[in-house]
Design an enzyme around this catalytic site. Structure first.
Site, short mmCIF file in Angstrom:
data_model
loop_
_atom_site.label_atom_id
_atom_site.label_comp_id
_atom_site.label_asym_id
_atom_site.label_seq_id
_atom_site.Cartn_x
_atom_site.Cartn_y
_atom_site.Cartn_z
N ASP A 165 22.55 30.97 33.23
CA ASP A 165 22.93 30.70 34.61
C ASP A 165 21.95 29.77 35.30
O ASP A 165 20.78 30.10 35.48
CB ASP A 165 23.03 32.03 35.38
CG ASP A 165 23.54 31.85 36.80
OD1 ASP A 165 24.42 30.99 36.98
OD2 ASP A 165 23.07 32.55 37.70
N ARG A 181 60.26 21.95 47.70
CA ARG A 181 58.85 22.13 48.04
C ARG A 181 58.17 23.13 47.12
O ARG A 181 57.04 22.91 46.68
CB ARG A 181 58.73 22.56 49.51
CG ARG A 181 57.31 22.90 49.98
CD ARG A 181 56.25 21.91 49.52
NE ARG A 181 56.59 20.53 49.80
CZ ARG A 181 56.04 19.50 49.18
NH1 ARG A 181 55.14 19.68 48.22
NH2 ARG A 181 56.41 18.26 49.48
N LYS A 198 37.35 32.09 39.22
CA LYS A 198 37.45 31.51 40.57
C LYS A 198 38.78 30.80 40.73
O LYS A 198 38.86 29.57 40.77
CB LYS A 198 36.27 30.56 40.82
CG LYS A 198 34.92 31.27 40.79
CD LYS A 198 33.78 30.28 40.89
CE LYS A 198 32.43 31.02 40.80
NZ LYS A 198 31.28 30.09 40.81
N GLU A 239 24.75 37.67 31.08
CA GLU A 239 24.26 36.57 31.90
C GLU A 239 22.75 36.69 32.06
O GLU A 239 22.24 37.77 32.37
CB GLU A 239 24.93 36.59 33.27
CG GLU A 239 24.46 35.49 34.20
CD GLU A 239 25.14 35.57 35.55
OE1 GLU A 239 26.30 35.15 35.65
OE2 GLU A 239 24.50 36.08 36.50
#
Length: 280
Positions: free
Chosen positions: A217, A100, A135, A196
């Protein structure tokens, strides 16, 4: 494409994962005879890009010493549904214990590599590169960023320590984009720097401050094209926010240099793989 070098975290990633799964011992594996050996076939139930072989091998190295693995598909190669990816032979108890954990790494990282490859293929010929973001699954950043490279993408900064990305809250604290850029230059003059921006006025301020790389952005397509026109090669431009497989080529065709996609490592569809074990 050739697989990149895996990160130095492989053995520790696997050690933590096995400790989480096995704890003080695998009670179910103890039901099979200690001397029994098994063969296994790793089969793909859906198409994808193979990634995670070092973690897969390490799981058996730690939990089933003496296991032999013969790969039929190489790391970072695409495979069709139904393909045999590998054949294994080793001690039954160890194979059952490692199965697993080994599959979890291989399915997760193949999912990241497979999605990245789809984005890379979607922008082929435009000159734009596909990037990941921070992320990531906690504790598996190096592994997932490796998977992005296996899929043909490129890595954004690894973390907060190896590059500076000035965002709106940094600008608010510093007083202006120019002041934030100047502070960053004083603090770490040799570290990659990016700013940004959220509109064309902020783009002009970042250009005036000498920002070498600018993240646009949530710009729509007309504004991205205007940003490329105004920048005229003075900075590397990165588009980010709202990027999907459906719109990524249109974004690339605006002329931006980079496109960052959080979904590569955040919205992962694990590739469906099966390990079938049987006596030799």
């Amino acid at each position: 494409m050739p697989a990149p070098a895996p990160p130095p975290t492989v053995a520790e990633d696997v050690r933590r994962a096995l400790a989480e799964d096995v704890g003080p011992g695998d009670l179910t594996a103890a039901l099979v005879p200690e001397a029994l050996r098994l063969r296994g076939v790793l089969v793909a139930r859906e198409a994808g890009v193979l990634c995670g072989c070092p973690w897969f091998e390490e799981a058996f190295r730690q939990a089933a010493p003496g296991t032999r693995i013969e790969w039929q598909v190489r790391e970072s190669e695409a495979f069709p549904a139904g393909a045999t990816l590998a054949r294994l032979e080793g001690p039954a108890r160890g194979l059952l214990t490692a199965e697993r954990t080994a599959l979890n790494f291989l399915q997760l990282l193949s999912g990241t590599a497979s999605l990245t490859r789809r984005y890379v293929e979607a922008v082929a010929g435009t000159g734009a590169a596909i990037l990941d973001t921070r992320k990531t699954v906690p504790g598996l950043r190096a592994a997932q960023k490796y998977a992005v490279r296996c899929g043909g993408g490129r890595n954004h900064r690894l973390g907060l320590h190896d590059a500076i990305l000035i965002k709106e809250n940094h600008v608010a604290a510093a007083g202006s984009i120019g002041a934030a850029v100047a502070a960053a230059r004083r603090l770490a003059p040799d570290v990659p720097l990016e700013v940004e921006v959220e509109d064309l006025d902020e783009l002009e301020a970042a250009l005036a401050a000498g920002a070498p790389r600018i993240l646009l952005d949530d710009f729509d397509l007309p504004t991205l094209r205007e940003a490329v026109r105004r920048t005229a090669g003075r900075a590397v431009l990165e588009a980010s926010g709202g990027i999907t497989l459906e719109n990524v080529r249109a974004v690339a065709e605006t002329g931006v240099d980079l496109i960052s996609v959080g979904a590569l490592t955040k919205h992962v569809h694990a590739v469906d793989l099966s390990l079938r074990l049987e006596p030799p």
